[in-house]
Scaffold this motif. Structure first.
Motif, PDB file in Angstrom:
ATOM      1  N   PRO A   1       1.036  -1.306   0.128  1.00  0.00           N
ATOM      2  CA  PRO A   1       0.154  -0.152  -0.140  1.00  0.00           C
ATOM      3  C   PRO A   1       0.918   1.322  -0.094  1.00  0.00           C
TER       4      PRO A   1
ATOM      5  N   VAL B   1       2.793   2.185  -2.305  1.00  0.00           N
ATOM      6  CA  VAL B   1       3.992   2.337  -3.001  1.00  0.00           C
ATOM      7  C   VAL B   1       4.048   3.332  -4.406  1.00  0.00           C
ATOM      8  N   GLY B   2       2.723   3.570  -4.834  1.00  0.00           N
ATOM      9  CA  GLY B   2       2.441   4.452  -5.808  1.00  0.00           C
ATOM     10  C   GLY B   2       1.715   3.780  -7.201  1.00  0.00           C
ATOM     11  N   LYS B   3       0.996   2.529  -6.863  1.00  0.00           N
ATOM     12  CA  LYS B   3       0.315   1.858  -8.031  1.00  0.00           C
ATOM     13  C   LYS B   3      -0.396   2.522  -8.669  1.00  0.00           C
TER      14      LYS B   3
ATOM     15  N   GLY C   1      -8.241  -1.305   7.713  1.00  0.00           N
ATOM     16  CA  GLY C   1      -6.893  -1.506   7.049  1.00  0.00           C
ATOM     17  C   GLY C   1      -6.697  -2.944   6.806  1.00  0.00           C
TER      18      GLY C   1
ATOM     19  N   GLY D   1      -4.500  -3.462  -7.037  1.00  0.00           N
ATOM     20  CA  GLY D   1      -5.116  -3.875  -5.907  1.00  0.00           C
ATOM     21  C   GLY D   1      -5.962  -5.160  -6.058  1.00  0.00           C
TER      22      GLY D   1
ATOM     23  N   ARG E   1       4.404   8.549   1.955  1.00  0.00           N
ATOM     24  CA  ARG E   1       3.557   8.612   0.839  1.00  0.00           C
ATOM     25  C   ARG E   1       2.260   8.682   1.338  1.00  0.00           C
TER      26      ARG E   1
ATOM     27  N   GLY F   1       0.694  11.678   3.376  1.00  0.00           N
ATOM     28  CA  GLY F   1       0.742  12.993   2.829  1.00  0.00           C
ATOM     29  C   GLY F   1      -0.416  12.599   1.391  1.00  0.00           C
ATOM     30  N   ARG F   2      -1.204  11.591   1.166  1.00  0.00           N
ATOM     31  CA  ARG F   2      -1.908  11.547   0.220  1.00  0.00           C
ATOM     32  C   ARG F   2      -2.967  12.265   0.331  1.00  0.00           C
TER      33      ARG F   2
ATOM     34  N   VAL G   1      -5.058  11.343  -7.726  1.00  0.00           N
ATOM     35  CA  VAL G   1      -4.052  11.099  -6.476  1.00  0.00           C
ATOM     36  C   VAL G   1      -3.117  12.248  -6.397  1.00  0.00           C
ATOM     37  N   TYR G   2      -3.051  12.884  -5.250  1.00  0.00           N
ATOM     38  CA  TYR G   2      -1.963  13.886  -5.145  1.00  0.00           C
ATOM     39  C   TYR G   2      -1.177  13.544  -3.817  1.00  0.00           C
TER      40      TYR G   2
ATOM     41  N   ARG H   1       3.433  15.706  -4.848  1.00  0.00           N
ATOM     42  CA  ARG H   1       2.662  16.198  -5.973  1.00  0.00           C
ATOM     43  C   ARG H   1       1.332  16.950  -5.540  1.00  0.00           C
TER      44      ARG H   1
ATOM     45  N   SER I   1      11.117  10.070  -9.173  1.00  0.00           N
ATOM     46  CA  SER I   1       9.596  10.913  -9.449  1.00  0.00           C
ATOM     47  C   SER I   1       8.857   9.525 -10.065  1.00  0.00           C
TER      48      SER I   1
ATOM     49  N   ILE J   1       9.737   6.570 -12.539  1.00  0.00           N
ATOM     50  CA  ILE J   1       9.403   5.159 -12.158  1.00  0.00           C
ATOM     51  C   ILE J   1       8.412   4.884 -13.638  1.00  0.00           C
TER      52      ILE J   1
END
Ligand code: AP5
Length: 258
Positions: free
Chosen positions: A39, A41-43, A90, A119, A157, A160-161, A170-171, A176, A234, A238
């Motif tokens: 979770p 990681v940036g998927k 979770g 996911g 990550r 701060g999402r 998503v920011y 970002r 960035s 990636i």
């Protein structure tokens, strides 16, 4: 292949009775990818960028559960209400609920534009069910991309999402940020912090990942589908690393960098 398709995802987000308004272009060999990784990681971020490059639709099971959870109480099935409880804590939603939801959306797996599953699958049971379904439907995965990132960066990550309540873009508050604080750059929707991005839920999610999802790396490795990518740098870097790893497996398919 066009790399500017706008994705619609109505059929995925709302279920089989809904139709996508924007139907992706049909490619001869659509990309059918699964994204793996812990979770945060940036998927989702990568699925969005890969969609812009490869045209395939971003199909996230988490987005389906969140879309169902935002409907009025009377429109929510008992299974979806139960799923919302698991998500808040979770914990993983039970396989039977997840599978029912994916199975009824199996039309999306046939989409001519291809797909990027984010996911899902998340347990060995889900991976085996997906394989059986795809085999029986005459479909096969192109590759499974596994993203890897140190624990400390994952927590930063997630903390701060911010997510758009309308289009789900998503920011990140520092990495970002949107142009206008609290508003989505694409649709001006309001940005919110997900319930499961609180510290106590993050720990439960990372434990669930280690226990249930990490074994999928070996599962897809044995099937010869695994591509590993370091999720450092960035989002654009990636994405470029992902495309280059995919290119070394499928040279004829990846559009050249513009
Ligand atoms: P889901 O929505 O799938 O969440 P997840 O897998 O926990 O993944 P996330 O969405 O949290 O993170 P991500 O890897 O997509 O990262 P993102 O791109 O957003 O699932 C939520 C819940 O639903 C589960 O816990 C479970 O309860 C349930 N569920 C869903 N599917 C299920 C299934 N199959 N089985 C059972 N239960 C299921 O990036 C994170 C942040 O980092 C963002 O702020 C982003 O802007 C930032 N960022 C991204 N890339 C970078 C970068 N390179 N540098 C700096 N910041 C970056």
């Amino acid at each position: 292949m066009s790399t500017q398709n706008k994705q619609d995802r109505e059929a995925w987000l709302q279920g089989p009775t809904a139709q996508c308004q924007v139907v992706p272009e049909h490619g001869e060999n659509p990309w059918r990818l699964v994204l793996l990784g812990a979770p945060g990681v940036g998927k989702g971020t990568q699925a969005d960028l890969l969609h812009q490059r490869l045209g395939a639709c971003h199909l996230s099971t988490g987005d389906v559960f969140r879309a169902a959870g935002s409907r009025p109480d009377c429109e929510q099935s008992p299974a979806m209400k139960e799923a919302a409880g698991y998500m808040r804590r979770g914990a993983l939603v039970p396989d039977s609920t997840v599978w029912e939801m994916v199975r009824e959306r199996k039309g999306c797996l046939h989409c001519g534009g291809g797909f990027i599953l984010d996911g899902f699958p998340r347990t060995l049971g889900q991976a085996e069910s997906l394989k059986k379904l795809m085999d029986s439907e005459g479909l096969s995965l192109t590759a499974v991309v596994n993203y890897d990132l140190p624990f400390g960066e994952i927590v930063a990550r997630l903390g701060g999402r911010r997510t758009c309540e309308k289009c789900k873009a998503v920011y990140h508050v520092t990495e970002r940020p949107p142009t206008v604080e609290g508003r989505c750059d694409r649709c001006e929707g309001k940005l919110f912090q997900r319930d499961d991005d609180r510290p106590e839920s993050i720990t439960v999610r990372l434990e669930a990942y280690d226990r249930s999802t990490a074994p999928l790396i070996e599962f897809y490795g044995k099937l010869g589908l695994l591509v590993s990518v370091a999720a450092t740098g960035s989002p654009d870097e990636i994405c470029a690393a992902t495309l280059s790893s995919l290119e070394s497996r499928h040279a004829e398919r990846v559009p050249q960098a513009r």
